[in-house]
Design an enzyme around this catalytic site. Sequence first.
Site, mmCIF file in Angstrom:
data_model
loop_
_atom_site.group_PDB
_atom_site.id
_atom_site.type_symbol
_atom_site.label_atom_id
_atom_site.label_comp_id
_atom_site.label_asym_id
_atom_site.label_seq_id
_atom_site.Cartn_x
_atom_site.Cartn_y
_atom_site.Cartn_z
ATOM 1 C CD GLU A 138 -3.202 -0.023 0.191
ATOM 2 O OE1 GLU A 138 -2.709 0.002 -1.122
ATOM 3 O OE2 GLU A 138 -4.213 0.064 0.842
ATOM 4 C CB THR A 191 -3.736 10.539 -4.031
ATOM 5 O OG1 THR A 191 -4.099 9.443 -4.778
ATOM 6 C CG2 THR A 191 -3.934 9.789 -2.492
#
Length: 316
Positions: A138, A191
Site C-alpha cells: 500500500e 490523491t
Amino acid sequence: NLTLYFFSNIMNEIRVFSPATVSNVACGFDILGFPLDSVGDEMVVRKTIAKGIIITKIEGYDLPFDINKNVASVSAMALLDVAKPDFGFEIEIYKKIKPGSGIGSSGASATSSVYALNELLGRPFNKLQLTEFAMKGELISSNSEHADNIAPALFGGFTMVKSLNPLEVLQLPTLKDLFVVIIHPQIEIKTSESRGILPKMVSLSDATKQMSDLGGLIHALHTSDYKLLKKSLNDHLVEKHRSKLIPYFDELKSKSLAAGAIGCSISGSGPSVFALVKGKQMAINIELIFNSIYSKSNIDFATYVSKISSDGVIAI
Ligand code: ADP
C-alpha cells in the site's frame, strides 16, 4: 529431492478472491473499513522453481508488471524477505476493481498476494503479520502506510485499525441484514488533491462530535442497534471538504437518507460514495436512486450492491 517433494505433495497453485473495501465509513476516518461480498479481484498464484516473484499476467486494467511498482509483488516480496523459501512464485492478476476508485483497488492486490503466498507456504503467518506485509504494498500506491483497506480485506467484517505502530487491529461485529450500495463516478480525483483539501487542524467541537459518533457506531454494532447506527454514521471532519470534489454528492446523500438508508458517505478518499442500508430490497431501491441522479449527468458511473463480507479474502 526436496524440490520434487514440494512440487508433488503440496498445493502448488491457488486462486483467491480479494474483496473491494469501503474504508473511513463516515466517523471512522482513517481507522474503519469493511469488505464487500460480491465485488472484488481475483488472483492466481503459483509456485515456481526460480526464487523471487514475477507477474505473468494482468487482465482488466493497465498496471505495472515491474515488481517494484505493483503493490501485489511489493507486498509479496515483504513476506518473502521473512519467509525465505527456496522457491518462488508467479502471479496472475484479474483486476475488476478500477484503480483509484476509492474502494480499495490497490488494497485488494496487496492482500490477495500475501494471503495466497501464506496459504501456499502452509500458513506460517497470522492475519496481523499479513497486514504488515500488505502495508508495504500500500505504501507504494499512496506514499503512506495505511491499513484501513487491507485490514478489513484480510480480517473480514467491520474492522478497526486501532493503531499502526505497533499494528493493532480490532474485529467488530457486523449486523447480518446490512447491505452496502456503491456508486463509482468515473472521474479522476488526484490523491494529492483529496489529501490537500483536508484541514491540518479541526475544532474541538467537531472532534468531540466525531468521537461521540464513532463510539455510537461501535456500540450499535455490538448491540445490533440499527437506530443508533443511523444516528452515528456522520463525519464531522472530512466529508464536508472532500464531498466538494464529488458531483451530486449532496443529492446522493439527501435522497438516499430520505428513502431510508442508514447512512451515506464517501468511500475511502472518493470518488466512490456508499450507502449502508438494511435489507436487500432497500439496497435495490437506493441503487435506483443513485442511478437516476447520475443518469441525468454526462459522467460515466458504475453501481454495486453487496452484503458486507465476513470472510474478506478467500481461496476459491
Ligand atoms: P483505490 O482508490 O481504489 O483504493 P488506490 O488509489 O489505493 O486505489 O490505488 C491506485 C494506485 O495504485 C494507482 O496509482 C495504481 O497504478 C497503483 N497500483 C499499483 N499496483 C496496483 C495493483 N495491483 N492494483 C491496483 N492499483 C495498483
